[in-house]
Design a protein around this motif. Sequence first.
Motif, PDB file in Angstrom:
ATOM      1  N   PRO A  49       0.813  -1.220   0.000  1.00 43.61           N
ATOM      2  CA  PRO A  49       0.000   0.000   0.000  1.00 43.61           C
ATOM      3  C   PRO A  49       0.848   1.272   0.000  1.00 43.61           C
ATOM      4  CG  PRO A  49      -0.936  -1.604   1.513  1.00 43.61           C
ATOM      5  CD  PRO A  49       0.394  -2.140   1.087  1.00 43.61           C
ATOM      6  N   ALA A  50       1.898   1.287   0.817  1.00 41.26           N
ATOM      7  CA  ALA A  50       2.770   2.461   0.858  1.00 41.26           C
ATOM      8  C   ALA A  50       3.511   2.636  -0.466  1.00 41.26           C
ATOM      9  CB  ALA A  50       3.766   2.332   2.012  1.00 41.26           C
ATOM     10  N   ALA A  51       3.934   1.517  -1.066  1.00 42.56           N
ATOM     11  CA  ALA A  51       4.640   1.589  -2.352  1.00 42.56           C
ATOM     12  C   ALA A  51       3.722   2.116  -3.442  1.00 42.56           C
ATOM     13  CB  ALA A  51       5.189   0.220  -2.724  1.00 42.56           C
ATOM     14  N   ARG A  52       2.470   1.633  -3.472  1.00 46.72           N
ATOM     15  CA  ARG A  52       1.521   2.131  -4.481  1.00 46.72           C
ATOM     16  C   ARG A  52       1.339   3.636  -4.363  1.00 46.72           C
ATOM     17  NH1 ARG A  52      -2.465  -2.294  -2.527  1.00 46.72           N
ATOM     18  NH2 ARG A  52      -1.627  -4.157  -3.547  1.00 46.72           N
ATOM     19  N   LYS A  53       1.173   4.106  -3.124  1.00 42.30           N
ATOM     20  CA  LYS A  53       0.963   5.538  -2.905  1.00 42.30           C
ATOM     21  C   LYS A  53       2.186   6.344  -3.338  1.00 42.30           C
ATOM     22  CE  LYS A  53      -0.242   8.930   0.645  1.00 42.30           C
ATOM     23  NZ  LYS A  53      -0.585   9.126   2.092  1.00 42.30           N
ATOM     24  N   ALA A  54       3.374   5.895  -2.952  1.00 47.47           N
ATOM     25  CA  ALA A  54       4.598   6.624  -3.267  1.00 47.47           C
ATOM     26  C   ALA A  54       4.868   6.675  -4.766  1.00 47.47           C
ATOM     27  CB  ALA A  54       5.783   5.981  -2.548  1.00 47.47           C
ATOM     28  N   LEU A  55       4.567   5.569  -5.441  1.00 46.55           N
ATOM     29  CA  LEU A  55       4.881   5.465  -6.873  1.00 46.55           C
ATOM     30  C   LEU A  55       3.732   5.927  -7.760  1.00 46.55           C
ATOM     31  CD1 LEU A  55       6.624   1.967  -6.792  1.00 46.55           C
ATOM     32  CD2 LEU A  55       7.720   4.226  -6.729  1.00 46.55           C
ATOM     33  N   GLY A  56       2.563   6.179  -7.174  1.00 47.70           N
ATOM     34  CA  GLY A  56       1.415   6.631  -7.947  1.00 47.70           C
ATOM     35  C   GLY A  56       0.848   5.557  -8.848  1.00 47.70           C
ATOM     36  N   ILE A 124      21.324  -1.273 -16.414  1.00 39.80           N
ATOM     37  CA  ILE A 124      20.386  -1.037 -15.317  1.00 39.80           C
ATOM     38  C   ILE A 124      19.272  -2.089 -15.336  1.00 39.80           C
ATOM     39  CG2 ILE A 124      20.844   1.443 -15.207  1.00 39.80           C
ATOM     40  CD1 ILE A 124      18.200   1.860 -16.772  1.00 39.80           C
ATOM     41  N   PRO A 125      18.669  -2.379 -14.177  1.00 36.99           N
ATOM     42  CA  PRO A 125      17.505  -3.266 -14.140  1.00 36.99           C
ATOM     43  C   PRO A 125      16.233  -2.484 -14.451  1.00 36.99           C
ATOM     44  CG  PRO A 125      18.073  -2.580 -11.926  1.00 36.99           C
ATOM     45  CD  PRO A 125      19.103  -1.960 -12.840  1.00 36.99           C
ATOM     46  N   ALA A 126      15.156  -3.196 -14.686  1.00 39.38           N
ATOM     47  CA  ALA A 126      13.852  -2.551 -14.793  1.00 39.38           C
ATOM     48  C   ALA A 126      13.452  -2.044 -13.408  1.00 39.38           C
ATOM     49  CB  ALA A 126      12.813  -3.527 -15.322  1.00 39.38           C
ATOM     50  N   TYR A 127      12.798  -0.885 -13.353  1.00 40.87           N
ATOM     51  CA  TYR A 127      12.433  -0.300 -12.068  1.00 40.87           C
ATOM     52  C   TYR A 127      11.230   0.621 -12.249  1.00 40.87           C
ATOM     53  CZ  TYR A 127      14.487   4.023 -13.863  1.00 40.87           C
ATOM     54  OH  TYR A 127      14.743   5.131 -14.635  1.00 40.87           O
ATOM     55  N   ARG A 128      10.670   1.072 -11.134  1.00 39.94           N
ATOM     56  CA  ARG A 128       9.615   2.074 -11.185  1.00 39.94           C
ATOM     57  C   ARG A 128       9.952   3.179 -10.192  1.00 39.94           C
ATOM     58  NH1 ARG A 128       4.499   2.597 -13.820  1.00 39.94           N
ATOM     59  NH2 ARG A 128       3.626   4.556 -13.072  1.00 39.94           N
ATOM     60  N   LEU A 129      10.229   4.357 -10.680  1.00 36.79           N
ATOM     61  CA  LEU A 129      10.413   5.561  -9.887  1.00 36.79           C
ATOM     62  C   LEU A 129      10.382   6.742 -10.839  1.00 36.79           C
ATOM     63  CD1 LEU A 129      10.983   6.620  -6.961  1.00 36.79           C
ATOM     64  CD2 LEU A 129      13.383   6.802  -7.667  1.00 36.79           C
ATOM     65  N   SER A 130       9.482   7.668 -10.599  1.00 37.43           N
ATOM     66  CA  SER A 130       9.357   8.853 -11.437  1.00 37.43           C
ATOM     67  C   SER A 130       9.910  10.070 -10.700  1.00 37.43           C
ATOM     68  CB  SER A 130       7.890   9.105 -11.792  1.00 37.43           C
ATOM     69  OG  SER A 130       7.330   7.981 -12.427  1.00 37.43           O
ATOM     70  N   ALA A 131      10.220  11.113 -11.447  1.00 38.64           N
ATOM     71  CA  ALA A 131      10.761  12.326 -10.828  1.00 38.64           C
ATOM     72  C   ALA A 131       9.794  12.913  -9.807  1.00 38.64           C
ATOM     73  CB  ALA A 131      11.087  13.359 -11.897  1.00 38.64           C
ATOM     74  N   GLY A 132       8.486  12.698 -10.018  1.00 35.02           N
ATOM     75  CA  GLY A 132       7.493  13.234  -9.094  1.00 35.02           C
ATOM     76  C   GLY A 132       7.100  12.296  -7.972  1.00 35.02           C
ATOM     77  N   SER A 133       7.702  11.110  -7.903  1.00 31.44           N
ATOM     78  CA  SER A 133       7.379  10.172  -6.828  1.00 31.44           C
ATOM     79  C   SER A 133       7.775  10.757  -5.473  1.00 31.44           C
ATOM     80  CB  SER A 133       8.119   8.847  -7.041  1.00 31.44           C
ATOM     81  OG  SER A 133       7.720   8.216  -8.240  1.00 31.44           O
ATOM     82  N   LYS A 134       6.994  10.429  -4.453  1.00 28.36           N
ATOM     83  CA  LYS A 134       7.249  10.952  -3.109  1.00 28.36           C
ATOM     84  C   LYS A 134       7.445   9.783  -2.147  1.00 28.36           C
ATOM     85  CE  LYS A 134       4.661  15.180  -4.036  1.00 28.36           C
ATOM     86  NZ  LYS A 134       3.515  16.049  -3.675  1.00 28.36           N
ATOM     87  N   LEU A 135       8.690   9.476  -1.828  1.00 26.35           N
ATOM     88  CA  LEU A 135       8.997   8.364  -0.946  1.00 26.35           C
ATOM     89  C   LEU A 135       8.714   8.778   0.496  1.00 26.35           C
ATOM     90  CD1 LEU A 135      12.308   7.083  -2.575  1.00 26.35           C
ATOM     91  CD2 LEU A 135       9.948   6.443  -3.080  1.00 26.35           C
ATOM     92  N   PRO A 136       8.043   7.915   1.254  1.00 24.63           N
ATOM     93  CA  PRO A 136       7.610   8.300   2.603  1.00 24.63           C
ATOM     94  C   PRO A 136       8.777   8.639   3.525  1.00 24.63           C
ATOM     95  CG  PRO A 136       7.304   5.935   2.217  1.00 24.63           C
ATOM     96  CD  PRO A 136       7.632   6.546   0.896  1.00 24.63           C
ATOM     97  N   GLY A 137       8.631   9.778   4.200  1.00 23.29           N
ATOM     98  CA  GLY A 137       9.639  10.193   5.166  1.00 23.29           C
ATOM     99  C   GLY A 137      10.940  10.676   4.569  1.00 23.29           C
ATOM    100  N   ARG A 138      10.954  10.905   3.269  1.00 22.18           N
ATOM    101  CA  ARG A 138      12.182  11.336   2.589  1.00 22.18           C
ATOM    102  C   ARG A 138      11.984  12.701   1.922  1.00 22.18           C
ATOM    103  NH1 ARG A 138      16.246   8.090   4.439  1.00 22.18           N
ATOM    104  NH2 ARG A 138      15.794   5.868   4.115  1.00 22.18           N
ATOM    105  N   PRO A 139      13.064  13.459   1.711  1.00 16.45           N
ATOM    106  CA  PRO A 139      12.948  14.691   0.931  1.00 16.45           C
ATOM    107  C   PRO A 139      12.526  14.383  -0.508  1.00 16.45           C
ATOM    108  CG  PRO A 139      15.049  14.587   2.107  1.00 16.45           C
ATOM    109  CD  PRO A 139      14.427  13.220   2.204  1.00 16.45           C
ATOM    110  N   THR A 140      12.132  15.394  -1.235  1.00 14.81           N
ATOM    111  CA  THR A 140      11.776  15.186  -2.636  1.00 14.81           C
ATOM    112  C   THR A 140      12.982  14.681  -3.413  1.00 14.81           C
ATOM    113  OG1 THR A 140      12.400  17.426  -3.324  1.00 14.81           O
ATOM    114  CG2 THR A 140      10.122  17.099  -2.527  1.00 14.81           C
TER     115      THR A 140
END
Length: 248
Positions: A49-56, A124-140
């Motif tokens: 659930p937290a990953a879905r929210k962070a990654l949109g 590189i491996p396949a991954y999911r992270l966008s420039a606008g993703s917001k990781l919990p408890g971390r700076p932008t």
Amino acid sequence: MIVLLPPSETKRPGGDGPALSLDTMSSPALNATRDELVSDLVGLAADRPAARKALGISASQDAEIDRNAVLRTAPTLPAIHRYTGVLYDALDVESLRGAAVSRAQERLTVVSALFGLIRADDRIPAYRLSAGSKLPGRPTLAARWKPALEAVLAGVAQQELVVDLRSGSYAALGKVPGAVTVDVAAEHADGRRTTVSHFNKAHKGRLARALAGTRSDPGDAAAVAAVARRAGMRVERRGNHLTIVVPA
């Protein structure tokens, strides 16, 4: 000349290369941030659930979380072959032949939310992270990348002309002094112009292909515009900014 590309949300799965090795990647000054972000994503994958929210993403996209869970052990591909989508379809690097292949390897780079500046042949491996993703408890991501990435990009710009084809969110990860920037405008029959959004990726992909393959080595915005025009594109220049003009 170095061409900065944005990454894409869509990526080829799998790979035929060894697991991720930050020590073999270009721009080693970025490895500390790379390692932190990889660890963050691997850890976050344990909480869907937290990953879905962070990654949109939605539950139907949980395969993206599974990719992040195995970032350190998954097979790799060269970055230029990992990314797919509209821009990379237009770039069509797989169809380049002869000397154009080596020029593309030397000139094409990607600015990734996970790895920062990477060369075409960085694996590189396949991954999911966008420039606008917001990781919990971390700076932008912009706050985390800017100090190290801007220093690396400034060093590149001192040595080479940089053509920046990134979208706004990826450009925000690190600015490049003196870079040639590009936008796309659609011209209507009455002369009115509107900004091209989604399909600007295809036109930027065409420009990237022209720049990757040209025998010339452009040293300024005027020379970049000349390469684009030889490739059949209509381009206007104002200082270091180019506008690709396409029919509406």
